[in-house]
Design a protein around this motif. Structure first.
Motif, short mmCIF file in Angstrom:
data_model
loop_
_atom_site.label_atom_id
_atom_site.label_comp_id
_atom_site.label_asym_id
_atom_site.label_seq_id
_atom_site.Cartn_x
_atom_site.Cartn_y
_atom_site.Cartn_z
N VAL A 98 32.75 39.28 38.43
CA VAL A 98 33.69 38.46 37.67
C VAL A 98 34.60 37.61 38.54
N ILE A 99 34.47 37.68 39.86
CA ILE A 99 35.47 37.00 40.67
C ILE A 99 35.01 35.62 41.10
N GLY A 100 33.75 35.26 40.86
CA GLY A 100 33.34 33.90 41.17
C GLY A 100 32.69 33.73 42.52
N ASN A 101 33.00 34.63 43.46
CA ASN A 101 32.30 34.64 44.74
C ASN A 101 32.29 33.31 45.47
N ARG A 102 33.45 32.74 45.63
CA ARG A 102 33.56 31.49 46.35
C ARG A 102 34.50 31.71 47.53
N PRO A 103 34.01 31.58 48.76
CA PRO A 103 34.90 31.86 49.91
C PRO A 103 35.87 30.72 50.15
N GLU A 104 36.85 30.61 49.25
CA GLU A 104 37.84 29.55 49.36
C GLU A 104 39.19 30.12 49.04
N ILE A 105 40.21 29.60 49.69
CA ILE A 105 41.57 30.05 49.38
C ILE A 105 42.20 29.00 48.48
N SER A 106 42.60 29.46 47.30
CA SER A 106 43.25 28.53 46.39
C SER A 106 44.50 29.20 45.87
N ALA A 107 45.55 28.41 45.64
CA ALA A 107 46.80 29.02 45.18
C ALA A 107 46.66 29.53 43.75
N SER A 108 45.70 28.98 43.00
CA SER A 108 45.63 29.32 41.60
C SER A 108 44.92 30.65 41.38
N LEU A 109 45.41 31.43 40.43
CA LEU A 109 44.78 32.70 40.11
C LEU A 109 43.53 32.49 39.26
N PHE A 110 43.38 31.28 38.69
CA PHE A 110 42.22 31.03 37.85
C PHE A 110 40.99 30.69 38.69
N ALA A 111 41.24 30.36 39.98
CA ALA A 111 40.14 29.87 40.81
C ALA A 111 39.24 31.02 41.24
N PRO A 112 37.95 30.75 41.48
CA PRO A 112 37.07 31.81 41.98
C PRO A 112 37.47 32.19 43.40
N LEU A 165 40.01 34.98 40.33
CA LEU A 165 40.83 36.00 40.99
C LEU A 165 41.57 36.86 39.96
N LEU A 166 42.08 36.24 38.92
CA LEU A 166 42.85 36.99 37.92
C LEU A 166 41.96 38.00 37.22
N THR A 167 40.77 37.55 36.80
CA THR A 167 39.85 38.46 36.12
C THR A 167 39.47 39.61 37.04
N GLY A 168 39.23 39.29 38.32
CA GLY A 168 38.89 40.34 39.28
C GLY A 168 40.02 41.36 39.38
N GLY A 169 41.25 40.85 39.48
CA GLY A 169 42.39 41.75 39.57
C GLY A 169 42.54 42.61 38.33
N ILE A 170 42.32 42.01 37.16
CA ILE A 170 42.48 42.78 35.93
C ILE A 170 41.44 43.88 35.82
N ILE A 171 40.19 43.54 36.18
CA ILE A 171 39.18 44.58 36.06
C ILE A 171 39.41 45.70 37.07
N LEU A 172 39.93 45.34 38.24
CA LEU A 172 40.30 46.37 39.21
C LEU A 172 41.41 47.25 38.65
N ALA A 173 42.38 46.61 37.97
CA ALA A 173 43.47 47.38 37.39
C ALA A 173 42.93 48.42 36.42
N ILE A 174 41.97 47.99 35.57
CA ILE A 174 41.40 48.94 34.61
C ILE A 174 40.68 50.06 35.34
N MET A 175 40.07 49.74 36.47
CA MET A 175 39.30 50.76 37.16
C MET A 175 40.15 51.74 37.94
N VAL A 176 41.31 51.31 38.45
CA VAL A 176 42.11 52.25 39.24
C VAL A 176 43.11 53.01 38.39
#
Lengths: 281, 353, 326
Positions: free
Chosen positions: C255-269, C178-189
């Motif tokens: 980069v987001i891992g593509n796992r349909p799961e809710i996890s509290a951690s930002l490191f999780a896919p 999730l964190l990597t996904g957010g960061i790459i989105l940040a760079i893109m917007v």
């Protein structure tokens, strides 16, 4: 007469120094990231960029080939998208800013905002359903329509914001000279906001030039040189996508090289547009 | 707007006229344009085929675009393309969804290999089918598990967690792999099943074969499954799997052809078959066909003839290009059966061959 | 320009009354009609899109009803579908993206307009806009080969060590999540938000700045006034960036891992709505599967609506209180 700095003054100076350094830092950071990304793309791709690459059509793996048809295809698609999307986008922006006080305008503004958030693949599938399926073939015109739909909200939104920023004094001056409303808007307000509108246009063009998914469903892709609107057409992004997802290093290098070419193309368009909309006074 | 600007605008509009050339015409009258879409797996080979075929038939212009097996099925059902391509054969329900009868022509074979990222291991690892299934089920969690060690006695396995990488999106490759797992593991069959987009018990999803390749390459202690070409071209190891006959078989194009040959006896008439876990001493257990889908009755005789000529050329001359690109050529028996299928393609009642 | 007495009289009235007046000249009426039809066209297109989405998702709405929004199951094989993990992934990744991108963009835009000399500002502006032209696929590849390993080795371990007591930073560190996904989105917007804010700030009249300086304000205090002046435009810029973040597909899915799961951690896919549609749409052959994917698209529309509404309310509040006029 000297006055000692009060505590409040010192605090203001410190805040000033901190914030101005922060903004400089942000810029340095952003430029650094851009350079990192650009350097990576260049490092991966520069080896493959040569004249043959720019003029040839794609060949099977191991035989070289190029992206000449994709460059032309992207050019055609961007032209089509601009011709369709820019007038509509600017008109919507003008409508929202000049006549935008009623409830209808509020709805339109909301809808335009929502349109910016649609994944491009949804737009692509929509155009596929209304153009490609009934006609039973993929075409460059369908691709142009899909890209135009993505461009419209960006252009509309930025046009609206920029026109709203034109000082009322300009409008009032023109009206005082007896110009009708439409002349004021076309001849005074839009040129005054031209550089801002151009930014919106450039952002929209840059955005759609990087889109892949909608084109796969509409313009399809091709190995041939073509500029006909009723046939599938190649594009840089689809070609990059095809190469990037393959297992071969040669094709990967071509994908990076094509990215370089795409970025250069956009830079060129950017420079040209900026030149024509520069403030002449 | 000033007069010069209006003139410029008008000139631009006029310049567009040659672009809008709708309808027939344009080019030589005997030119045939064919469009195909579908599986990403055979794309490099099909591009080679299109190029080689057009060297001998200059009036046939063909394009192929990878959009995925399901996409290929959907497009041929909607008749927006002249032929589709799919790794997984169409199900009965999908065939009913087409407006007319579709034929499956197998073109080449491919292998799904298990690849991994372990430092300092020189030889490829060996896996038994139940070990593979349990790793992807999440039951075997560490690389130095006793069951992995049992097949790899002379290898120094690290005491690290296994990170599973699977496909994020729907794919024919996933279908082939889960089809194999469902055959060798009753628990997999019950819990997850064989599907293009199963609900993976553990692991992270990579986008496309290249995404899985990238993630395995970049992260240590990962394991994933990719098409053979991706492992070879990216210099990733390909695991040796025990097949149905009990032999450990290395993934290679010959082993894949052997799997198809071994299953030829049980292949049905319409050539829709799964050849995972195939019988045969040298058969690689995770192999599959890839098919081209075409309508039995072609609406346009010119296009139909070109298509049939292309496919005929493909399964005969085209197979010679397969091995260099890491695809396995069809065994001779299957080529014969595909020929029969092609002879049945007609246009307006008249056969096209 | 012909100058009739009626036009002179009209010129003294406010622009709005001229536009709306039934006796305004035909040029006005025609022009207004043209603009109106463009706006109507957009409404019709979006209406058609929403209608198409609604019709296609009837099946899954009938099947799952409201529980679609709360269910965490996504199992195409068994035919069970739920939207919650995707809504979570979309909202959180976009939130991370904006949290990083908005201050960054504001900083860059302010620097470019207020502080940088022309010969630095012009090339950097073009450079930032160039970032917007990189195809998503390329961002995704860069993400897998450069960003994710970098985060895995140099960034996330430190987060885990110093902030590991927060559930946000627990779990295994793989670089994909999730964190990597957010960061790459940040760079893109960032390029979009920066470019628009830059233009907004540039359009604020210098008289405002001069007045502030004349009163003895520091550079930063002047900038603050300029920012407040441009607040509605800045909000518009953020909306555009948000739109891009919500709808971005290719780069995120790599980069987001593509796992349909809710996890509290930002490191999780994790998994976003746009990614799952892109990944599974072409292959979804069962009707319920397709319908669920389309319903996810409809939900994305809804999420965009709601977020836009909240943002507009906020902006309206800010501009109302400060009394700034654009």
């Amino acid at each position: 007469m000297t006055t000692a700095l009060t505590r409040a003054d010192r605090q203001r100076r410190v805040t000033n120094a901190v914030m101005t350094s922060f903004t400089a830092l942000c810029t340095v950071f952003a430029v650094a990231i851009l350079l990192i990304i650009f350097a990576y793309i260049a490092w991966q791709g520069i080896g493959s960029v040569n004249l043959r690459f720019l003029l040839d059509s794609p060949h099977p793996v191991g035989e070289g080939g190029g992206i000449g048809n994709a460059i032309i295809g992207t050019g055609v698609l961007l032209l089509l998208a601009t011709l369709l999307g820019m007038p509509v986008g600017i008109s919507v922006g003008v409508y929202l800013s000049e006549f935008g006080s009623g409830r209808f305008a509020v709805i339109v503004r909301f809808v335009v905002d929502t349109l910016t958030g649609i994944p491009s693949i949804v737009t692509g599938v929509f155009v596929y359903a209304i153009i490609v399926v009934p006609l039973k073939h993929f075409s460059a015109s369908a691709g142009g329509v899909a890209l135009a739909l993505i461009m419209i909200p960006i252009v509309a939104r930025t046009t609206e914001e920029m026109i709203k920023l034109v000082p009322h004094s300009l409008r009032e001056g023109a009206l005082a000279l007896g110009a009708p409303q439409w002349r004021v808007t076309l001849g005074v307000v839009i040129p005054a906001a031209a550089s801002g509108i151009a930014t919106g246009a450039m952002l929209a063009v840059a955005r759609v030039s990087g889109e892949t998914a909608p084109l796969i469903f509409t313009a399809f892709g091709s190995r041939f040189f073509s500029y006909r609107l009723d046939e599938p057409i190649a594009s840089l992004t689809v070609q990059i996508y095809n190469y990037a997802i393959s297992p071969y290093d040669e094709w990967h290098a071509q994908a990076w090289a094509a990215t370089l070419v795409l970025m250069f193309l956009i830079l060129l368009i950017n420079i040209v547009v900026r030149f024509f909309t520069r403030k002449k006074f | 707007m000033s007069i010069p600007r209006i003139i410029t605008l008008a000139l631009c509009v006029v310049a567009l006229v040659p672009f809008v050339d709708c309808g027939g015409g344009g080019g030589s009258t005997s030119e045939v344009r064919l469009v195909g879409a579908g599986a990403t797996f055979p794309n490099p080979l099909y591009q080679k085929w299109l190029s080689e075929f057009s060297k001998q038939h200059a009036n046939v212009k063909m394009d192929y675009q990878s959009i995925g097996s399901g996409g290929g099925i959907k497009q041929i059902q909607a008749q927006t393309v002249d032929f589709g391509a799919s790794d997984a054969p169409m199900t009965d329900a999908e065939m009913k969804g087409a407006p007319a009868e579709l034929i499956h022509i197998p073109t080449v074979l491919g292998a799904v290999v298990i690849t991994y990222n372990l430092q300092g291991i020189a030889k490829p690892l060996r896996f038994s089918p139940d070990v593979v299934a349990d790793i992807f089920l999440g039951k075997i969690k560490k690389w130095d598990d006793a069951r992995i060690k049992a097949d790899n006695a002379d290898v120094n396995l690290p005491a690290a967690d296994i990170t599973v990488v699977h496909r994020a999106e729907s794919s024919g490759t996933s279908f082939v792999f889960t089809d194999y797992l469902a055959k060798v593991s009753a628990e997999w069959k019950a819990k997850v099943g064989a599907d293009k987009a199963p609900q993976w018990p553990v692991g992270q999803g990579g986008k496309g074969n290249e995404g899985v390749t990238g993630q395995v390459k970049q992260q240590p202690n990962t394991i994933g499954y990719v098409e053979l070409a991706y492992a070879v071209e990216n210099k990733l190891p390909a695991a040796i799997i025990k097949n149905a006959s009990g032999n450990f078989v290395e993934p290679s194009v010959d082993a894949v052809t052997a799997a198809a040959a071994g299953s030829a006896a049980t292949t049905p008439d319409d050539l829709r078959v799964s050849i995972t876990n195939a019988p045969g001493a040298n058969a690689y257990p995770i192999s599959s066909y890839t098919y081209i889908l075409a309508y039995k009755d072609q609406k346009d005789a010119g296009k139909g003839k070109a298509l049939v000529d292309f496919l005929w050329w493909g399964i005969h001359d085209g197979e010679s290009f397969a091995k260099d690109l890491q695809y396995a050529p069809l065994p001779a028996e299957i080529v014969k059966r595909a020929e029969t299928k092609m002879n049945s393609i007609t246009s307006g009642g008249k056969p096209l061959r | 320009m012909p100058n009739s007495s009626s036009r002179t009289a009209n010129a003294l009235a406010s622009p709005w009354r001229i536009a709306l007046s039934p006796t305004g000249n035909t040029g006005d009426a025609f022009f207004r009609g043209l603009m109106f039809s463009a706006a109507l066209l957009v409404l019709i297109i979006v209406g058609a899109m929403i209608l198409a989405l609604a019709m296609k998702s009837k099946l899954s709405i009938a099947q799952f009803g409201f529980s679609f929004l709360t269910s965490r199951q996504w199992n195409p094989v068994k035919g069970e579908f739920g939207a919650l993990p995707f809504i979570y992934g979309t909202v959180v990744s976009s939130a991370i993206a904006l949290l990083i991108a908005v201050p960054l963009s504001l900083g860059i835009a302010v620097f470019l307009v207020e502080q940088a000399p022309y010969y630095i500002a012009r090339p950097i502006t073009s450079l930032v806009e160039l970032l917007a032209a990189i195809p998503s696929v390329v961002y995704g590849l860069w993400g897998i080969f450069v960003l994710a390993p970098f985060l895995r080795v140099h960034v996330e371990p430190h987060f885990a060590r110093w902030f590991g007591w927060l559930p946000l930073f627990q779990g295994s560190v793989t670089g994909i999540g999730l964190l990597t996904g957010g960061i790459i989105l940040a760079i893109m917007v960032t390029p979009i938000i920066t470019a628009v804010i830059r233009d907004v700030l540039a359009a604020v009249p210098d008289s405002q700045r001069e007045a502030a300086f004349a009163l003895g304000a520091t550079k930063w205090e002047t900038i603050r006034i300029v920012l407040v002046n441009g607040a509605p435009g800045i909000a518009g810029a953020i909306m555009l960036g948000l739109g891009r973040a919500l709808g971005e597909t290719m780069a995120v899915t790599m980069v987001i891992g593509n796992r349909p799961e809710i996890s509290a951690s930002l490191f999780a896919p994790s998994y976003t709505i746009a990614s799952v549609i892109a990944n599974e749409f072409t292959e979804a052959t069962q009707d319920l599967y397709l319908s669920s994917l389309v319903e996810l698209g409809l939900i994305l529309f809804l999420v965009t609506f709601i977020v836009n509404g909240i943002a507009r309310l906020l902006v309206w509040n800010v501009t109302r209180k400060s009394g700034a006029t654009a």
